[in-house]
Motif scaffolding. Structure first.
Motif, PDB file in Angstrom:
ATOM      1  N   ALA A 438      -0.704   7.728  17.126  1.00 42.06           N
ATOM      2  CA  ALA A 438       0.437   8.601  17.437  1.00 42.06           C
ATOM      3  C   ALA A 438       1.475   7.895  18.309  1.00 42.06           C
ATOM      4  N   ASP A 439       1.043   6.974  19.161  1.00 40.79           N
ATOM      5  CA  ASP A 439       1.963   6.285  20.066  1.00 40.79           C
ATOM      6  C   ASP A 439       2.241   4.847  19.609  1.00 40.79           C
ATOM      7  N   LEU A 440       2.106   4.593  18.310  1.00 38.29           N
ATOM      8  CA  LEU A 440       2.399   3.264  17.773  1.00 38.29           C
ATOM      9  C   LEU A 440       3.855   2.889  18.070  1.00 38.29           C
ATOM     10  N   GLY A 441       4.046   1.728  18.645  1.00 31.17           N
ATOM     11  CA  GLY A 441       5.386   1.265  18.984  1.00 31.17           C
ATOM     12  C   GLY A 441       5.815   1.600  20.396  1.00 31.17           C
ATOM     13  N   ASN A 442       4.965   2.261  21.155  1.00 32.88           N
ATOM     14  CA  ASN A 442       5.265   2.591  22.546  1.00 32.88           C
ATOM     15  C   ASN A 442       5.333   1.305  23.360  1.00 32.88           C
ATOM     16  N   THR A 443       6.422   1.095  24.074  1.00 30.06           N
ATOM     17  CA  THR A 443       6.620  -0.163  24.802  1.00 30.06           C
ATOM     18  C   THR A 443       5.807  -0.240  26.094  1.00 30.06           C
ATOM     19  N   SER A 444       5.112   0.835  26.462  1.00 24.86           N
ATOM     20  CA  SER A 444       4.363   0.833  27.720  1.00 24.86           C
ATOM     21  C   SER A 444       2.964   0.252  27.569  1.00 24.86           C
ATOM     22  N   ARG A 445       2.602  -0.217  26.380  1.00 21.77           N
ATOM     23  CA  ARG A 445       1.283  -0.831  26.188  1.00 21.77           C
ATOM     24  C   ARG A 445       1.367  -1.870  25.072  1.00 21.77           C
ATOM     25  N   PRO A 446       0.424  -2.831  25.021  1.00 21.52           N
ATOM     26  CA  PRO A 446       0.420  -3.807  23.929  1.00 21.52           C
ATOM     27  C   PRO A 446      -0.104  -3.189  22.636  1.00 21.52           C
ATOM     28  N   LEU A 447       0.306  -3.765  21.523  1.00 20.27           N
ATOM     29  CA  LEU A 447      -0.202  -3.349  20.226  1.00 20.27           C
ATOM     30  C   LEU A 447      -1.642  -3.817  20.045  1.00 20.27           C
ATOM     31  N   THR A 448      -2.429  -3.046  19.320  1.00 21.73           N
ATOM     32  CA  THR A 448      -3.783  -3.471  18.957  1.00 21.73           C
ATOM     33  C   THR A 448      -3.685  -4.392  17.737  1.00 21.73           C
ATOM     34  N   GLU A 449      -4.762  -5.078  17.419  1.00 18.67           N
ATOM     35  CA  GLU A 449      -4.763  -5.976  16.271  1.00 18.67           C
ATOM     36  C   GLU A 449      -4.504  -5.217  14.971  1.00 18.67           C
ATOM     37  N   ILE A 450      -5.077  -4.018  14.849  1.00 15.34           N
ATOM     38  CA  ILE A 450      -4.854  -3.211  13.643  1.00 15.34           C
ATOM     39  C   ILE A 450      -3.383  -2.818  13.537  1.00 15.34           C
ATOM     40  N   GLU A 451      -2.778  -2.424  14.648  1.00 16.52           N
ATOM     41  CA  GLU A 451      -1.366  -2.034  14.644  1.00 16.52           C
ATOM     42  C   GLU A 451      -0.476  -3.231  14.274  1.00 16.52           C
ATOM     43  N   LYS A 452      -0.860  -4.404  14.760  1.00 16.85           N
ATOM     44  CA  LYS A 452      -0.102  -5.602  14.403  1.00 16.85           C
ATOM     45  C   LYS A 452      -0.148  -5.853  12.902  1.00 16.85           C
ATOM     46  N   ARG A 453      -1.317  -5.603  12.281  1.00 25.56           N
ATOM     47  CA  ARG A 453      -1.434  -5.778  10.832  1.00 25.56           C
ATOM     48  C   ARG A 453      -0.566  -4.759  10.086  1.00 25.56           C
ATOM     49  N   PHE A 454      -0.509  -3.525  10.614  1.00 26.12           N
ATOM     50  CA  PHE A 454       0.350  -2.503  10.010  1.00 26.12           C
ATOM     51  C   PHE A 454       1.803  -2.996   9.946  1.00 26.12           C
ATOM     52  N   ILE A 455       2.274  -3.512  11.078  1.00 25.15           N
ATOM     53  CA  ILE A 455       3.676  -3.924  11.168  1.00 25.15           C
ATOM     54  C   ILE A 455       3.938  -5.152  10.306  1.00 25.15           C
ATOM     55  N   GLN A 456       3.008  -6.120  10.330  1.00 22.05           N
ATOM     56  CA  GLN A 456       3.199  -7.318   9.504  1.00 22.05           C
ATOM     57  C   GLN A 456       3.185  -6.958   8.023  1.00 22.05           C
ATOM     58  N   ASN A 457       2.365  -6.011   7.646  1.00 19.23           N
ATOM     59  CA  ASN A 457       2.350  -5.555   6.247  1.00 19.23           C
ATOM     60  C   ASN A 457       3.710  -4.975   5.849  1.00 19.23           C
ATOM     61  N   SER A 458       4.317  -4.220   6.764  1.00 15.21           N
ATOM     62  CA  SER A 458       5.657  -3.671   6.492  1.00 15.21           C
ATOM     63  C   SER A 458       6.691  -4.789   6.356  1.00 15.21           C
ATOM     64  N   ILE A 459       6.590  -5.784   7.230  1.00 12.68           N
ATOM     65  CA  ILE A 459       7.489  -6.937   7.172  1.00 12.68           C
ATOM     66  C   ILE A 459       7.343  -7.640   5.826  1.00 12.68           C
ATOM     67  N   ASP A 460       6.091  -7.871   5.404  1.00 11.81           N
ATOM     68  CA  ASP A 460       5.828  -8.565   4.140  1.00 11.81           C
ATOM     69  C   ASP A 460       6.393  -7.772   2.961  1.00 11.81           C
ATOM     70  N   SER A 461       6.224  -6.450   3.002  1.00 13.31           N
ATOM     71  CA  SER A 461       6.700  -5.600   1.908  1.00 13.31           C
ATOM     72  C   SER A 461       8.227  -5.646   1.800  1.00 13.31           C
ATOM     73  N   ILE A 462       8.914  -5.544   2.938  1.00 14.35           N
ATOM     74  CA  ILE A 462      10.381  -5.542   2.921  1.00 14.35           C
ATOM     75  C   ILE A 462      10.916  -6.914   2.518  1.00 14.35           C
TER      76      ILE A 462
END
Length: 587
Positions: A438-462
């Motif tokens: 729910a708080d994915l992308g919140n700047t008050s904490r680091p991303l988890t490894e799974i969240e990083k994969r989510f974002i990289q997958n979006s980057i790859d798709s675009i």
């Protein structure tokens, strides 16, 4: 009590009357300021162009300057300037052009447009005379075409070669304990380098050397043609630092003489047949625009739409100058597409990109337009990353040799501010969420490894989608596009060789091409967006944000670019970007 109400209402009435009178008086002043100035040209006029004047893609109206009786009241856009110089070729009142060449506020491709327009003007047989006290390299590039080039005896010209420099923020972010969590596709995608490196990567150095070499080669070639000096000699002048003083420029034939302003004025008088104390009638390009009707064919029913896309590509429906908002530009493109009198569209792009999603939305509307009428793209100083995304579908693409384009790649930045808030400010955060991400992308904490994969997958798709748009629009194979993508920036010359653009030329060439594709011989231009020479512009000029930004720029000086860079990082937080590095300065 009755006395109180009498005084109150009398005061209120007086206040209302004063307000009404004030509005009437102010409206009169504003109406006078905004009314068209009647400019009459004398039979022996000389048109004045200043290289220090910045030319945007569209006309810039300055009602505040008009109100204060200051110049310039209106500054022509690049296309206006090209057409005005062309009009002057056959204007009997204009005897020649005086080119004031000191500093230069414009990009390389814009200067190419201006220079080419002046070269065509020279073919009319009228004179072009250039003078400057101290000419920088971009000013001299334009001045070199003149019949005579003069410089102040104690001034000089800059002739040292080109360089570009990036500002790297990684060390500063580390000191602040801010972690820029970076995701990108394309080994040449250098937009994130200032945040993740302390110096240029090898890939970025390779691409920069390549396009900078092309820009410099074009610079030397055209100066050599105009001054009748071989490029190897020009290269030697810079490499050996031979041009240090005005006398050096004369010695090596970069200029024709060392003169003071009054001596230059005397020569202009002589050229147009004036004597003694007679004054030259100098006409600024701004005033010439007021005196000139640029309508191509007033009686023509056919129109060529010219849509100017200049600035950062963003989502939303903003009409802010210097911004290409997807909602606003979809409406403009759709209006031109649905207008039966519009027979073709010229899409003028001067953008280093921005939001990948907004670029996709604009691309879609242009594809729809292309199904009903020809769409021709004309590239300005930049048409890179998102700027190329919104260009690649065109029937034909024009670029200048020194346009920077390509940069087919994407990235995202999500800063982790946890340590900064905790260790620098003593601020901590806690909360409750109903789902794991729910708080994915919140700047008050680091991303988890799974969240990083989510974002990289979006980057790859675009990134895959972006390359697919290029494959479809440019009729190139997937492997070829993949090899020339990777976020790499190309010059216009390189882009033509690779098939990313079709022709080398300016906006007037693109308009003629569009008319030819539409099979129309007579037409009028319909320009979008409409220029805002209104009271609202005057009000904006007093705006708080404009005044604050101007104050910050004055206070920071050369460090203003670092402030801009940090501000840009903040604004693009979390959104996938297709854009160049924010600040790319070539000198």
């Amino acid at each position: 009590m009755r006395s109180f109400f009498k005084i109150f209402f009398a005061t209120l009435l007086a206040f209302v009357v004063i307000i009404i009178l004030g509005v009437i008086v102010l409206s009169g002043f504003i109406g006078s300021a905004l009314s068209s100035e009647v400019v009459t040209l004398s039979p022996n006029s000389v048109l004045v162009l200043e290289t220090s004047q910045q030319y945007n893609e569209q006309q810039v109206s300055n009602p505040l300057n008009a109100f204060l009786r200051q110049e310039p009241k209106n500054v022509p856009g690049v296309n206006d300037l090209v057409r005005l110089v062309k009009h002057a070729e056959t204007d009997d009142n204009i005897k020649g052009i005086y080119l004031k060449a000191d500093n230069n506020a414009n990009g390389f491709a814009t200067n190419e447009e201006v220079r080419n327009a002046l070269l065509r003007f020279k073919q009319s047989g009228k004179f072009v005379l250039a003078y400057g006290e101290t000419m920088d390299q971009k000013s001299y590039y334009i001045a070199s075409l003149a019949d005579k080039v003069y410089v102040h005896p104690k001034g000089g010209i800059e002739f040292n070669g080109f360089f570009t420099q990036l500002t790297f923020l990684k060390g500063a972010l580390e000191k602040l304990e801010i972690q820029p969590q970076i995701f990108y596709d394309g080994r040449f995608k250098s937009a994130t380098e200032p945040l993740r490196e302390t110096e240029m990567t090898l890939a970025n150095r390779i691409q920069t050397n390549a396009y900078l070499g092309d820009l410099y080669g074009n610079f030397l070639k055209n100066i050599g043609i105009s001054r009748k000096i071989d490029t190897s000699s020009l290269h030697r002048f810079a490499n050996e630092g031979l041009i240090q003083e005005a006398g050096d420029a004369l010695k090596y034939k970069l200029v024709d003489g060392l003169k003071y302003n009054d001596q230059v004025m005397d020569e202009i008088k002589s050229r147009i047949g004036l004597k003694g104390s007679e004054d030259v009638s100098f006409v600024s390009i701004s005033k010439y625009m007021s005196a000139t009707d640029l309508t191509e064919d007033k009686g023509a029913d056919n129109k060529i739409a010219v849509i100017y896309a200049e600035g950062n590509i963003v989502g939303g429906d903003s009409e802010k100058e210097g911004t290409i908002s997807s909602g606003h530009f979809i409406k403009l493109i759709r209006e031109a597409r649905q207008d039966k009198e519009v027979k073709a569209i010229v899409f003028r792009v001067n953008s280093g990109g921005g939001s990948a999603l907004a670029s996709e939305s604009i691309w879609r509307e242009l594809v729809l337009a292309k199904k009903s009428k020809p769409v021709v793209v004309s590239m300005g100083d930049y048409a890179a990353s998102g700027g190329y995304y919104i260009s690649c579908m065109a029937d034909t693409i024009f670029a200048q040799p020194n346009t920077l384009t390509g940069s087919i790649g994407v990235f995202a930045v999500l800063p982790n501010m946890q340590s900064f808030f905790k260790n620098k400010l003593g601020v901590t955060f806690d909360g409750v969420k109903t789902a794991e991400y729910a708080d994915l992308g919140n700047t008050s904490r680091p991303l988890t490894e799974i969240e990083k994969r989510f974002i990289q997958n979006s980057i790859d798709s675009i990134y895959s989608t972006f390359k697919g748009r290029v494959v479809e629009g440019r009729k190139l194979s997937g492997p070829i596009v993949d090899s020339i993508a990777q976020g790499r920036v190309w010059s216009g010359v390189q882009a033509k060789q690779l098939g990313l653009v079709d022709r080398i030329g300016g906006i007037s060439d693109a308009i003629r091409c569009a008319a030819g594709m539409a099979k129309v011989s007579s037409y009028r231009l319909r320009e979008y967006p409409e220029t805002d020479a209104s009271i609202s512009r005057m009000v904006k000029s007093f705006g708080v944000s404009a005044r604050v930004d101007a104050a910050v720029k004055e206070e920071l000086g050369d460090q203003y670019k670092i402030y801009q860079q940090l501000k840009e990082v903040k604004e693009m937080k979390g959104e996938i970007q297709a854009k160049l590095p924010y600040f790319m300065e070539i000198r």
